[in-house]
Design a protein around this motif. Structure first.
Motif, mmCIF file in Angstrom:
data_model
loop_
_atom_site.group_PDB
_atom_site.id
_atom_site.type_symbol
_atom_site.label_atom_id
_atom_site.label_comp_id
_atom_site.label_asym_id
_atom_site.label_seq_id
_atom_site.Cartn_x
_atom_site.Cartn_y
_atom_site.Cartn_z
ATOM 1 N N PHE A 157 0.102 4.698 -0.549
ATOM 2 C CA PHE A 157 -1.340 4.592 -0.938
ATOM 3 C C PHE A 157 -2.252 5.326 -0.100
ATOM 4 O O PHE A 157 -3.582 5.744 -0.804
ATOM 5 N N LEU A 160 -3.210 8.277 -2.510
ATOM 6 C CA LEU A 160 -3.467 8.329 -3.843
ATOM 7 C C LEU A 160 -5.054 8.733 -4.180
ATOM 8 O O LEU A 160 -5.718 8.622 -3.331
ATOM 9 N N ALA A 170 -4.562 -0.874 -11.699
ATOM 10 C CA ALA A 170 -4.719 -0.732 -10.256
ATOM 11 C C ALA A 170 -5.072 -2.282 -9.806
ATOM 12 O O ALA A 170 -4.403 -2.655 -8.605
ATOM 13 N N LEU A 202 3.358 3.518 -3.627
ATOM 14 C CA LEU A 202 3.521 3.265 -5.162
ATOM 15 C C LEU A 202 4.531 4.071 -5.992
ATOM 16 O O LEU A 202 4.510 5.358 -6.037
ATOM 17 N N ILE A 322 -6.313 1.756 -3.803
ATOM 18 C CA ILE A 322 -5.725 1.681 -4.891
ATOM 19 C C ILE A 322 -6.926 1.130 -6.025
ATOM 20 O O ILE A 322 -7.101 1.400 -6.992
#
Length: 464
Positions: A157, A160, A170, A202, A322
């Protein structure tokens, strides 16, 4: 940010030492370039001879000695702070440092991490998974300073990109992760206690995987029975119930209950005003605000609950990686009643009833023996009663003052009553030709009694 990696030659020698045999006997291949490096360990990608892709986490050779020295300094500082300051004693600084030191020593023993990952896998599987994955650890190749673990492909994360995941997806991922973590904490009592954005991945299939199990929290059932009702009460903005639960968690000694309830009520009102689709959202974490309230009121949570609140505060930052506008508190409080139902299963209630019935029966069986001991002590004249109340100087001063005022009031009333009786008596000798002796003595006694009553009354009003 990654730390500087140790040279491959040093890492390879450390891995060989932990395996007790050449690397080629275990790994078909191993990448000399680390995937990641931290201050305590670094991670290399590898493949076993059976074809399983794994990661090898090897501890830096000098990490254990350095951390042990630092912890020794912290323990000494906490003990000295408690000896010299009231705030350190009120917060339980030494106990907090001891808990931190214990957790950090466990993080340095990777056998504990292997056991933690197995325990957490069991908790996740018992709750149904919900897209959450805990990679398998290969215990046969793992030691106190090395872990061989299943490799997870995906993106942490922390790395991201802002638009890496569709907004609706999300939010669904964040909801699933939050519910899984709350199930771990409130229902299973076993939870990942270091949920920063680097430890949550993820996966390529859209699921979520957890890594790094050095810090796994254990929340005993007695605390879970308090935590869940507190969350339900917070969702209902019930400041009285939240205060009562906090007092059960922290104890009531020295607590200003009125001030505590007022501070908690302010937090809940602010939270209610910022929730909902039209609300501005609450930038501050409600659990962190509750900890601030406890600090201001000189109250300390048990270490296990403190770890829960710290974990939730860390999780909120991870979820916003996220889903930037994610309101963790709103969703957490909305699922609290559901968690309460999971915790209060009929089977658990029946077992608890059986346990407490057995304990009550055992206590009842002991009553005749205790009564017999009291009766024997009465017969022998050896029965003694010790009262712990009024041990402080202020309490004893209050009791002494009350006894003094009561004595003054009784004596004054007696003198006034006796003075009135003597004053109205026409008999007795004459002090002078016109003044009876009894009337004179009655006037003096009545005046003295009146003065004593006025003094007692004045003292009572001064105390108020």
């Amino acid at each position: 940010m990654d730390s500087t990696a140790i040279p491959w030659e040093e890492a390879r020698d450390a891995i060989r030492t932990q395996l007790g045999r050449p690397l080629e006997e275990v790994f078909a291949e191993i990448d000399p370039t680390p995937l990641a490096a931290a201050s305590v360990a670094q991670v290399h990608a590898a493949r076993l001879h059976g074809g399983d892709e794994v990661v090898v986490k090897i501890q830096r050779p000098r990490a254990r000695a350095q951390v042990t020295t630092d912890l020794d300094i912290l323990v000494r500082l906490a003990a000295e702070a408690e000896r010299r300051t009231d705030w350190a004693r009120a917060y339980g600084a030494a106990a907090l440092v001891d808990e931190f030191a214990r957790a950090l020593r466990e993080e340095l023993d990777y056998r504990v991490e292997v056991a933690n990952s197995s325990m957490l896998r069991g908790a996740v599987e018992a709750s149904g998974g919900a897209g959450l994955r805990v990679p398998r650890a290969y215990a046969e190749f793992s030691t106190a300073q090395m872990i061989v673990q299943e490799r997870v492909y995906g993106t942490p994360f922390a790395r991201l990109a802002p638009d890496a995941v569709d907004a609706e997806e999300a939010r669904a991922i964040a909801d699933r992760l939050l519910e899984a973590v709350f199930d771990q904490i409130a229902v299973r009592g076993v939870f990942h206690a270091d949920l920063h954005a680097g430890n949550v991945i993820l996966a390529r299939d859209g699921g979520v995987a957890l890594i790094d199990f050095g810090a796994v929290g254990i929340l005993e059932r007695s605390m879970r029975r308090l935590l869940v009702p507190m969350l339900v009460a917070m969702a209902n903005e019930d400041d009285v119930a939240v205060t009562d639960v906090v007092l059960l968690m922290c104890g009531t000694e020295g607590a200003d209950v009125v001030a505590l309830q007022r501070d908690i009520g302010v937090i809940l009102t602010r939270m209610r005003g910022t929730r909902g689709p039209d609300g501005p959202g609450m930038d501050e974490n409600v659990f962190r605000l509750l900890l601030d309230v406890l600090r201001r009121n000189r109250m300390a949570l048990p270490p296990s609950l403190l770890l829960v609140f710290r974990t939730l505060a860390s999780l909120e930052g991870t979820l916003r990686r996220i889903c930037p506008d994610y309101d963790m508190v709103d969703h957490a409080l909305s699922i609290a009643p559901r968690m309460a139902l999971r915790l209060a299963s009929p089977e658990s209630a029946v077992l608890s009833m059986q346990t407490w019935s057995a304990l009550l029966g055992e206590q009842l069986l002991r009553i005749p023996r205790r009564v017999e001991r009291i009766s024997r002590a009465l017969d022998e004249g050896t029965l003694s009663v010790r009262l712990r109340s009024f041990e402080s100087p202020d309490e004893r001063g209050w009791v002494d003052g009350l006894a003094g005022r009561l004595t003054t009031t009784v004596v004054g009333s007696t003198l006034l009553f006796a003075g009135i009786l003597l004053a109205v008596d026409d008999g007795g000798p004459m002090l002078t030709g016109d003044v009876p002796a009894f009337a004179f003595l009655g006037s003096v006694a009545g005046l003295g009694g009146l003065l004593l009553l006025l003094r007692s009354l004045r003292s009572a009003f001064r105390r108020r």
